[in-house]
Scaffold this motif. Sequence first.
Motif, short mmCIF file in Angstrom:
data_model
loop_
_atom_site.label_atom_id
_atom_site.label_comp_id
_atom_site.label_asym_id
_atom_site.label_seq_id
_atom_site.Cartn_x
_atom_site.Cartn_y
_atom_site.Cartn_z
N THR A 141 6.54 30.11 63.01
CA THR A 141 6.92 30.69 64.31
C THR A 141 6.33 29.88 65.46
N ASN A 142 5.09 29.41 65.32
CA ASN A 142 4.46 28.61 66.38
C ASN A 142 5.17 27.27 66.56
N ILE A 143 5.51 26.62 65.45
CA ILE A 143 6.22 25.33 65.53
C ILE A 143 7.59 25.53 66.19
N TYR A 144 8.29 26.59 65.77
CA TYR A 144 9.60 26.89 66.36
C TYR A 144 9.46 27.23 67.84
N GLY A 145 8.42 28.00 68.18
CA GLY A 145 8.19 28.38 69.58
C GLY A 145 7.96 27.18 70.47
N LEU A 146 7.17 26.20 70.00
CA LEU A 146 6.91 24.98 70.78
C LEU A 146 8.20 24.20 70.99
N ALA A 147 9.03 24.15 69.95
CA ALA A 147 10.33 23.46 70.07
C ALA A 147 11.22 24.16 71.09
N GLU A 148 11.19 25.51 71.07
CA GLU A 148 12.01 26.28 72.01
C GLU A 148 11.51 26.11 73.45
N CYS A 149 10.20 25.98 73.63
CA CYS A 149 9.65 25.74 74.97
C CYS A 149 10.22 24.44 75.56
N LYS A 150 10.27 23.42 74.74
CA LYS A 150 10.82 22.12 75.19
C LYS A 150 12.32 22.24 75.44
N LYS A 151 13.01 22.90 74.54
CA LYS A 151 14.46 23.06 74.66
C LYS A 151 14.82 23.84 75.92
N LEU A 152 14.07 24.90 76.21
CA LEU A 152 14.36 25.76 77.37
C LEU A 152 13.66 25.29 78.64
N LYS A 153 12.86 24.20 78.52
CA LYS A 153 12.15 23.62 79.66
C LYS A 153 11.21 24.63 80.33
N ILE A 154 10.41 25.28 79.49
CA ILE A 154 9.38 26.20 79.99
C ILE A 154 8.05 25.76 79.38
N PRO A 155 7.50 24.64 79.86
CA PRO A 155 6.29 24.08 79.25
C PRO A 155 5.06 24.97 79.39
N GLU A 156 5.05 25.86 80.41
CA GLU A 156 3.86 26.69 80.62
C GLU A 156 3.62 27.68 79.47
N MET A 157 4.65 27.90 78.64
CA MET A 157 4.48 28.81 77.50
C MET A 157 3.88 28.10 76.28
#
Length: 563
Positions: free
Chosen positions: A209-225
């Motif tokens: 879930t953490n690996i997927y979440g980091l990928a989603e942060c980049k994809k959605l352009k929300i680096p602060e998460m």
Amino acid sequence: MNQNQTLAIFLLLCQAISAQKEHQLPDSLQNKSYDYLDDKAYQLKKDTSRAIVYLNSYLYKAKKEQNWKEIVNGYRNLSNQTSDKITLIYADSAIYAAKKTNNNTIIGSAFISKGIAYYALKQHNYALDNYITANRYLANSTDKYLIHKLKYHIALVKYYLGYYDEAISLLKQCISYFKNENPQPYLNSLHFLGVCYNRIGEYGLCGETNIYGLAECKKLKIPEMEVYFIHSQGINDYFKSNYTSSIKNIESSIEGLKEKNDFGNESVGYFYIGKSYWKMEKYEKALPYFEKVDQLFITKGYLRPDIREVYELLIDYYKTKDNPKLQLYYVDQLLKADRMLNETFHYLVGKINKEYNTQELLIEKENLKKELFIKNHKYSVLIGFTTFLFSGFIFVSYRNFRNKKNYKKRFEELMLEFNNSKERIRTKEKNEKPAMPGINTETVSIILKLLEKFENEKKYLERDWKLSSLAAFFNHNPTYLSAIIHHYKEKSFNRYINDLKIEYIISLLSSNKLIRNYTNKALAGEAGFSSTERFVKAFKAKTGISTAYFIEQIKKENTNANL
């Protein structure tokens, strides 16, 4: 004048000053649209002093137009931008304005915002009160965003209280809805889902879930998460015994958490950095981090049940260093922590596995005071030492007597239970269960037969069964499988597998003399547990007694039977 009155006057003055500023807004902003003012405030959210100008302009415009819906939004935006007690003033103003609209959805939304404000201050009981009030107003609402926003925040409270399975269920609903609706709450939900997986021991799922979440942060352009997923992975690394990686990940997240004023996760981070150093036997490096946890408890009043252990570790450490002054200080802190936790979690006190219960702490506190007095004034060493020994002897003797009595009773109940026919009990339970709504009866029958075969063939002894892997093995939907196990077995999937393994071990110990000489590690391997620790915990959870005591009683029964 007491402290509360002083605080109330101070907050009212702040509100008055804020109201004056609303009438001193730049002329250039007074005719701007709500969307423009809201967007500018969001862009400047990291610069509070500049963002407040646009937020006050928003509120001024709404008041001037007597637009109660936008007045609510104005106060809510100010509540989100401010911190500490002042945020509650704005939250209350938002509720007042919302009630003027006579719109239950708007009123419910305002109560959610006040709950969030309390949660940010880690006042969880008040947060939950407001969420429950919001739920009443939203009972007939069709606003799916608000409904799922409320589910998310109730999931956070459930997580804090330790109801992880219930929190996971709510978070999965939130992820499903927010994924295509709103990226920020989607990532928030994803992060807390990973955290819940960690708390139930699903470290693999947490890591995924953490690996997927980091990928989603980049994809959605929300680096602060990203900081939250890195923080979560650091804690997960600790539980996987990757202590160096744990320290590195958590330390890299601390500054980001400070910027967000997230002192709760900051405190948890310090705790697990300290615990990692502790496991590596670098005690001196661990101490500063444990002290930071204590400092946040002092300044913010924040302490989670699972990190209260910090005080037990510090008490033991300073006991070995023969430093009664610091030992006494941390005993006092632990007593304060337990009082706070008991007030907040009065129905969860039994779940907190304490090495020092309140009575023990009070006794030890008095003994430490005596010891410190003796060290400083060289007074009555013999009397103090004798009193300590006698009190300890009486307490330990009583506790051992009580435990043996309870363990003996539990052992007898356990053997009676296992001497009954399991097949007859299971069949009876199956027949007495009502049909499951929402699942085809034929599907239920097929899965129950597969579970029966799974048990009869002792497939549960294989290692690392997960809900997903068993569902794949059965070639059935994991959601159905989980629901059927909950309904017919009355337990979670993990508990179901663990109980089968423990029942098997109990059967072996009852019938096989050789097995009784096995170590816990060997028994864990025999039952298919991935670690000795998980086996020991599962055995205690199922039986209420330790393996050593169980084996001792089995041997005694056999000896008596042969006489």
